[in-house]
Design a protein around this motif. Structure first.
Motif, PDB file in Angstrom:
ATOM      1  N   HIS A  81       0.816  -1.218   0.000  1.00 26.32           N
ATOM      2  CA  HIS A  81       0.000   0.000   0.000  1.00 26.32           C
ATOM      3  C   HIS A  81       0.848   1.265   0.000  1.00 26.32           C
ATOM      4  CE1 HIS A  81      -4.136  -1.665   0.712  1.00 26.32           C
ATOM      5  NE2 HIS A  81      -3.390  -2.734   0.944  1.00 26.32           N
ATOM      6  N   SER A  82       1.934   1.303   0.743  1.00 26.01           N
ATOM      7  CA  SER A  82       2.708   2.545   0.813  1.00 26.01           C
ATOM      8  C   SER A  82       3.391   2.859  -0.519  1.00 26.01           C
ATOM      9  CB  SER A  82       3.725   2.514   1.953  1.00 26.01           C
ATOM     10  OG  SER A  82       4.671   1.497   1.741  1.00 26.01           O
ATOM     11  N   LYS A  83       3.832   1.830  -1.232  1.00 22.91           N
ATOM     12  CA  LYS A  83       4.443   2.048  -2.551  1.00 22.91           C
ATOM     13  C   LYS A  83       3.406   1.948  -3.672  1.00 22.91           C
ATOM     14  CE  LYS A  83       9.000   0.310  -1.266  1.00 22.91           C
ATOM     15  NZ  LYS A  83      10.010  -0.728  -1.515  1.00 22.91           N
ATOM     16  N   MET A  84       2.214   1.457  -3.341  1.00 20.28           N
ATOM     17  CA  MET A  84       1.126   1.206  -4.281  1.00 20.28           C
ATOM     18  C   MET A  84       1.649   0.475  -5.511  1.00 20.28           C
ATOM     19  SD  MET A  84      -2.012   0.997  -4.330  1.00 20.28           S
ATOM     20  CE  MET A  84      -2.267   1.721  -2.721  1.00 20.28           C
ATOM     21  N   GLN A  85       2.215  -0.694  -5.226  1.00 18.22           N
ATOM     22  CA  GLN A  85       2.717  -1.560  -6.287  1.00 18.22           C
ATOM     23  C   GLN A  85       2.480  -3.015  -5.899  1.00 18.22           C
ATOM     24  OE1 GLN A  85       6.882  -0.499  -6.488  1.00 18.22           O
ATOM     25  NE2 GLN A  85       7.477  -2.010  -4.970  1.00 18.22           N
ATOM     26  N   THR A 126       9.492  -6.399  -7.288  1.00 19.44           N
ATOM     27  CA  THR A 126       8.365  -5.655  -7.835  1.00 19.44           C
ATOM     28  C   THR A 126       7.827  -6.368  -9.062  1.00 19.44           C
ATOM     29  OG1 THR A 126       9.337  -3.592  -7.036  1.00 19.44           O
ATOM     30  CG2 THR A 126       7.621  -3.422  -8.729  1.00 19.44           C
ATOM     31  N   LEU A 127       6.523  -6.546  -9.091  1.00 20.83           N
ATOM     32  CA  LEU A 127       5.852  -7.171 -10.226  1.00 20.83           C
ATOM     33  C   LEU A 127       5.259  -6.102 -11.140  1.00 20.83           C
ATOM     34  CD1 LEU A 127       5.253 -10.082 -11.162  1.00 20.83           C
ATOM     35  CD2 LEU A 127       3.022  -9.847 -10.080  1.00 20.83           C
ATOM     36  N   ILE A 128       4.456  -5.217 -10.585  1.00 15.33           N
ATOM     37  CA  ILE A 128       3.857  -4.097 -11.323  1.00 15.33           C
ATOM     38  C   ILE A 128       4.115  -2.843 -10.497  1.00 15.33           C
ATOM     39  CG2 ILE A 128       1.726  -3.090 -12.266  1.00 15.33           C
ATOM     40  CD1 ILE A 128       2.284  -5.712 -13.632  1.00 15.33           C
ATOM     41  N   GLU A 129       4.954  -1.968 -11.035  1.00 17.14           N
ATOM     42  CA  GLU A 129       5.377  -0.791 -10.273  1.00 17.14           C
ATOM     43  C   GLU A 129       4.305   0.288 -10.198  1.00 17.14           C
ATOM     44  OE1 GLU A 129       9.352   1.959  -9.776  1.00 17.14           O
ATOM     45  OE2 GLU A 129       9.041   0.882 -11.649  1.00 17.14           O
ATOM     46  N   LYS A 130       3.592   0.513 -11.290  1.00 12.30           N
ATOM     47  CA  LYS A 130       2.564   1.562 -11.318  1.00 12.30           C
ATOM     48  C   LYS A 130       1.277   0.982 -11.888  1.00 12.30           C
ATOM     49  CE  LYS A 130       5.742   5.308 -11.490  1.00 12.30           C
ATOM     50  NZ  LYS A 130       6.619   6.136 -12.131  1.00 12.30           N
ATOM     51  N   PRO A 131       0.531   0.264 -11.059  1.00  9.80           N
ATOM     52  CA  PRO A 131      -0.688  -0.372 -11.575  1.00  9.80           C
ATOM     53  C   PRO A 131      -1.730   0.663 -11.995  1.00  9.80           C
ATOM     54  CG  PRO A 131      -0.471  -0.714  -9.193  1.00  9.80           C
ATOM     55  CD  PRO A 131       0.757  -0.005  -9.653  1.00  9.80           C
ATOM     56  N   ASP A 132      -2.414   0.370 -13.106  1.00  6.52           N
ATOM     57  CA  ASP A 132      -3.505   1.216 -13.586  1.00  6.52           C
ATOM     58  C   ASP A 132      -4.810   0.598 -13.098  1.00  6.52           C
ATOM     59  OD1 ASP A 132      -5.414   2.707 -14.874  1.00  6.52           O
ATOM     60  OD2 ASP A 132      -4.688   2.291 -16.901  1.00  6.52           O
TER      61      ASP A 132
END
Length: 164
Positions: A81-85, A126-132
């Motif tokens: 949650h803190s990195k939202m990734q 990290t799998l998805i750094e900036k999820p949409d």
């Protein structure tokens, strides 16, 4: 240092706005559906566990297969949650087991920038750094594809380690 009442007041302020609850419930619902989808689509490769909501820090579920179970290991698909990734974690059933695998994995690409073992895992990637989150179907496909690729790479490294 601020007292606890200060933080409770800030927390209450944010709750009164309503955005945090909306986002948190939406994220948990999405990760729940994601787990169900992955369990259905990847059932021949992995078994998936129940969702853990965490404390607004991590929402995650475990997945494993016979190879991992034999070594008392499991994988975690984690929404940080803190990195939202989205991240993948390799976990051991006990601290001594995690430390044993950490000794091997600390010199691999998975931990090349780490000096100490992650708090909860042997490795975190990290799998998805900036999820949409506006296109959840596409995000689910991306996560599934990358989860299979990254997990297979990690499994290959475990095999190379010759650790049991």
């Amino acid at each position: 240092m601020k007292d606890f009442n200060h933080y409770v007041d800030k927390y209450k302020e944010q709750l009164n706005k309503g955005d945090i609850q909306e986002a948190y419930v939406g994220l948990v619902k999405y990760v729940t559906r994601l787990g169900t989808t992955l369990s259905k689509n990847l059932s021949e490769q992995y078994s998936f566990g129940s969702l853990f909501q965490g404390y607004m820090d991590y929402t995650y579920f475990y997945y494993t297969n016979d190879f991992l179970k034999q070594r008392k290991l499991k994988m975690g698909l984690v929404l940080n949650h803190s990195k939202m990734q989205f991240e993948i974690w390799l976990l051991g059933h006990t601290i001594p087991l995690q430390e044993k695998y950490w000794e091997y994995f600390k010199s691999t690409k998975w931990n090349k920038h780490r000096m100490t073992r992650p708090q909860y895992a042997i490795l975190e990637t990290t799998l998805i750094e900036k999820p949409d989150f506006n296109d959840l179907d596409k995000l689910t496909r991306q996560i599934e594809e990358k989860l299979v690729l990254v997990t297979n790479e990690i499994l290959q490294d475990i095999k190379k380690s010759k650790l049991n």
